[in-house]
Motif scaffolding. Structure first.
Motif, PDB file in Angstrom:
ATOM      1  N   LEU A   7       0.848  -1.190   0.000  1.00 39.34           N
ATOM      2  CA  LEU A   7       0.000   0.000   0.000  1.00 39.34           C
ATOM      3  C   LEU A   7       0.883   1.239   0.000  1.00 39.34           C
ATOM      4  N   TYR A   8       0.620   2.132  -0.931  1.00 33.79           N
ATOM      5  CA  TYR A   8       1.316   3.411  -1.001  1.00 33.79           C
ATOM      6  C   TYR A   8       0.293   4.503  -0.702  1.00 33.79           C
ATOM      7  N   ARG A   9       0.547   5.275   0.341  1.00 37.60           N
ATOM      8  CA  ARG A   9      -0.420   6.295   0.746  1.00 37.60           C
ATOM      9  C   ARG A   9       0.289   7.540   1.253  1.00 37.60           C
ATOM     10  N   MET A  10      -0.401   8.661   1.134  1.00 39.00           N
ATOM     11  CA  MET A  10       0.168   9.945   1.535  1.00 39.00           C
ATOM     12  C   MET A  10       0.019  10.137   3.040  1.00 39.00           C
ATOM     13  N   HIS A  11       1.139  10.435   3.688  1.00 40.61           N
ATOM     14  CA  HIS A  11       1.137  10.646   5.138  1.00 40.61           C
ATOM     15  C   HIS A  11       2.245  11.655   5.445  1.00 40.61           C
ATOM     16  N   THR A  12       1.912  12.935   5.310  1.00 39.84           N
ATOM     17  CA  THR A  12       2.896  13.983   5.548  1.00 39.84           C
ATOM     18  C   THR A  12       2.679  14.590   6.930  1.00 39.84           C
ATOM     19  N   GLN A  13       3.509  15.549   7.260  1.00 38.09           N
ATOM     20  CA  GLN A  13       3.381  16.203   8.559  1.00 38.09           C
ATOM     21  C   GLN A  13       2.042  16.917   8.691  1.00 38.09           C
ATOM     22  N   TYR A  14       1.523  17.411   7.560  1.00 30.57           N
ATOM     23  CA  TYR A  14       0.320  18.230   7.615  1.00 30.57           C
ATOM     24  C   TYR A  14      -0.907  17.571   6.986  1.00 30.57           C
ATOM     25  N   HIS A  15      -0.727  16.430   6.347  1.00 25.71           N
ATOM     26  CA  HIS A  15      -1.879  15.782   5.703  1.00 25.71           C
ATOM     27  C   HIS A  15      -1.754  14.268   5.786  1.00 25.71           C
ATOM     28  N   ILE A  16      -2.818  13.643   6.278  1.00 27.53           N
ATOM     29  CA  ILE A  16      -2.912  12.183   6.304  1.00 27.53           C
ATOM     30  C   ILE A  16      -4.122  11.804   5.458  1.00 27.53           C
ATOM     31  N   CYS A  17      -3.887  11.058   4.397  1.00 27.28           N
ATOM     32  CA  CYS A  17      -4.957  10.737   3.455  1.00 27.28           C
ATOM     33  C   CYS A  17      -5.969   9.774   4.083  1.00 27.28           C
ATOM     34  N   PRO A  18      -7.243  10.162   4.186  1.00 28.31           N
ATOM     35  CA  PRO A  18      -8.242   9.271   4.785  1.00 28.31           C
ATOM     36  C   PRO A  18      -8.503   8.026   3.946  1.00 28.31           C
ATOM     37  N   TYR A  19      -8.377   8.148   2.619  1.00 34.61           N
ATOM     38  CA  TYR A  19      -8.581   6.979   1.758  1.00 34.61           C
ATOM     39  C   TYR A  19      -7.478   5.948   1.991  1.00 34.61           C
ATOM     40  N   GLY A  20      -6.276   6.426   2.285  1.00 36.76           N
ATOM     41  CA  GLY A  20      -5.184   5.517   2.604  1.00 36.76           C
ATOM     42  C   GLY A  20      -5.446   4.768   3.894  1.00 36.76           C
ATOM     43  N   LEU A  21      -5.964   5.477   4.897  1.00 33.88           N
ATOM     44  CA  LEU A  21      -6.287   4.834   6.172  1.00 33.88           C
ATOM     45  C   LEU A  21      -7.388   3.792   5.990  1.00 33.88           C
ATOM     46  N   LYS A  22      -8.378   4.125   5.165  1.00 33.54           N
ATOM     47  CA  LYS A  22      -9.478   3.176   4.943  1.00 33.54           C
ATOM     48  C   LYS A  22      -9.010   1.977   4.122  1.00 33.54           C
ATOM     49  N   SER A  23      -8.091   2.205   3.192  1.00 31.88           N
ATOM     50  CA  SER A  23      -7.535   1.087   2.422  1.00 31.88           C
ATOM     51  C   SER A  23      -6.768   0.143   3.339  1.00 31.88           C
ATOM     52  N   ARG A  24      -5.970   0.706   4.231  1.00 27.55           N
ATOM     53  CA  ARG A  24      -5.205  -0.122   5.170  1.00 27.55           C
ATOM     54  C   ARG A  24      -6.134  -0.933   6.067  1.00 27.55           C
ATOM     55  N   ALA A  25      -7.188  -0.285   6.571  1.00 31.31           N
ATOM     56  CA  ALA A  25      -8.130  -0.986   7.447  1.00 31.31           C
ATOM     57  C   ALA A  25      -8.846  -2.110   6.699  1.00 31.31           C
ATOM     58  N   LEU A  26      -9.211  -1.868   5.448  1.00 28.69           N
ATOM     59  CA  LEU A  26      -9.896  -2.892   4.657  1.00 28.69           C
ATOM     60  C   LEU A  26      -8.982  -4.092   4.413  1.00 28.69           C
ATOM     61  N   LEU A  27      -7.726  -3.829   4.097  1.00 29.08           N
ATOM     62  CA  LEU A  27      -6.774  -4.923   3.887  1.00 29.08           C
ATOM     63  C   LEU A  27      -6.586  -5.737   5.167  1.00 29.08           C
ATOM     64  N   ARG A  28      -6.546  -5.062   6.293  1.00 20.58           N
ATOM     65  CA  ARG A  28      -6.407  -5.775   7.567  1.00 20.58           C
ATOM     66  C   ARG A  28      -7.620  -6.651   7.838  1.00 20.58           C
ATOM     67  N   ARG A  29      -8.805  -6.129   7.536  1.00 18.78           N
ATOM     68  CA  ARG A  29     -10.014  -6.935   7.754  1.00 18.78           C
ATOM     69  C   ARG A  29     -10.039  -8.159   6.848  1.00 18.78           C
ATOM     70  N   GLU A  30      -9.361  -8.059   5.706  1.00 18.93           N
ATOM     71  CA  GLU A  30      -9.283  -9.190   4.781  1.00 18.93           C
ATOM     72  C   GLU A  30      -8.071 -10.076   5.071  1.00 18.93           C
ATOM     73  N   ASN A  31      -7.426  -9.824   6.228  1.00 19.51           N
ATOM     74  CA  ASN A  31      -6.311 -10.655   6.717  1.00 19.51           C
ATOM     75  C   ASN A  31      -5.089 -10.635   5.801  1.00 19.51           C
ATOM     76  N   PHE A  32      -4.770  -9.456   5.289  1.00 19.17           N
ATOM     77  CA  PHE A  32      -3.574  -9.289   4.475  1.00 19.17           C
ATOM     78  C   PHE A  32      -2.417  -8.797   5.336  1.00 19.17           C
ATOM     79  N   GLU A  33      -1.231  -9.287   5.035  1.00 20.36           N
ATOM     80  CA  GLU A  33      -0.020  -8.676   5.557  1.00 20.36           C
ATOM     81  C   GLU A  33       0.307  -7.497   4.647  1.00 20.36           C
ATOM     82  N   ILE A  34       0.575  -6.340   5.245  1.00 19.37           N
ATOM     83  CA  ILE A  34       0.689  -5.113   4.458  1.00 19.37           C
ATOM     84  C   ILE A  34       2.085  -4.519   4.570  1.00 19.37           C
ATOM     85  N   ASP A  35       2.679  -4.228   3.417  1.00 20.94           N
ATOM     86  CA  ASP A  35       3.850  -3.361   3.379  1.00 20.94           C
ATOM     87  C   ASP A  35       3.311  -1.948   3.191  1.00 20.94           C
ATOM     88  N   ASP A  36       3.319  -1.191   4.267  1.00 25.43           N
ATOM     89  CA  ASP A  36       2.692   0.132   4.280  1.00 25.43           C
ATOM     90  C   ASP A  36       3.737   1.190   3.939  1.00 25.43           C
TER      91      ASP A  36
END
Length: 243
Positions: A7-36
């Motif tokens: 998973l490649y997602r934007m996470h800067t000092q001033y902006h954290i992408c909500p779609y990235g957070l939701k993608s990570r959560a969805l992958l976790r619910r599907e029991n994936f090991e994630i390289d974040d």
């Protein structure tokens, strides 16, 4: 064999992408090991988009194949919904449902002698109900703003939906004078987590964000208003417990 995703997602000092957070959560619910992979600067993000010829982030890769953004990831797991209509009764349902519950709560409430403490208690409880209505009118919109700064919401995006209902329950419970053991714990929990999250985001990380406290379409800056909302809930939870 463990399922693996990148998973490649934007996470800067001033902006954290909500779609990235939701993608990570969805992958976790599907029991994936994630390289974040965090894209921590605007330059790094633009370089990634150019390299993979994509227009947006986040981007998820499974078995070396690009799946796409959050919407494509939901479709990959068969979690897409039918196209929503341009009209919705959800805001009306939220308003009238809460109004009905508030009326029932006030009718069930024991009669008390008017005074300053009663005024403050009713003000806080009614404010919590009103703020909950704002969130329940558009839970999805609220969640996308909320998870960019709430510490628990970042890790568990579905907590955003629970937050709105817990706030509504606590407000109604205070109005109806339900038992303290039923009302105080949820109010104190969301209040403490919320206050710590807002304080960290605004006063430590110095991030300029919009406040989700009055709904997802709000232009209210995150800061004193949201911090006050959460501290009010904590104070009222303590008052209800010891009164």
């Amino acid at each position: 064999m463990a399922k693996h995703a990148e998973l490649y997602r934007m996470h800067t000092q001033y902006h954290i992408c909500p779609y990235g957070l939701k993608s990570r959560a969805l992958l976790r619910r599907e029991n994936f090991e994630i390289d974040d992979h965090l894209l921590t600067t605007r330059e790094q993000t633009e370089k990634f988009k150019s390299e993979y010829d994509v227009e947006t982030t986040p981007q998820t890769f499974i078995n070396g194949e690009r799946v796409g953004g959050y919407s494509e990831l939901k479709a990959y797991f068969g979690k897409t919904k039918e196209k929503e209509s341009d009209t919705s009764y959800r805001p009306v349902i939220a308003i009238f449902s809460m109004a009905f519950l508030m009326a029932v709560a006030l009718l069930a409430r024991p009669v008390m002698e008017p005074g300053l403490l009663l005024l403050v208690e009713l003000f806080v409880a009614l404010s919590m109900c009103a703020l909950a209505i704002q969130k329940l009118k558009d839970p999805e919109g609220f969640s996308f703003q909320f998870i960019t700064y709430d510490l628990l919401g970042m890790r568990y995006p579905r907590y955003a939906y629970a937050y709105a209902f817990l706030e509504a329950f606590a407000g109604i419970g205070m109005l109806a004078m339900l038992p303290a053991w039923l009302v105080s714990p949820p109010a104190a929990f969301i209040g403490v987590v919320g206050a710590v999250s807002v304080f960290k985001a605004v006063y430590i990380d110095k991030r300029e964000l919009k406040c989700a406290c009055v709904g997802g379409d709000s232009n209210v800056p995150l800061g004193v208003i949201s911090l006050t909302e959460n501290l009010m809930m904590v104070a009222m939870a303590i008052w209800v417990w010891f009164r």
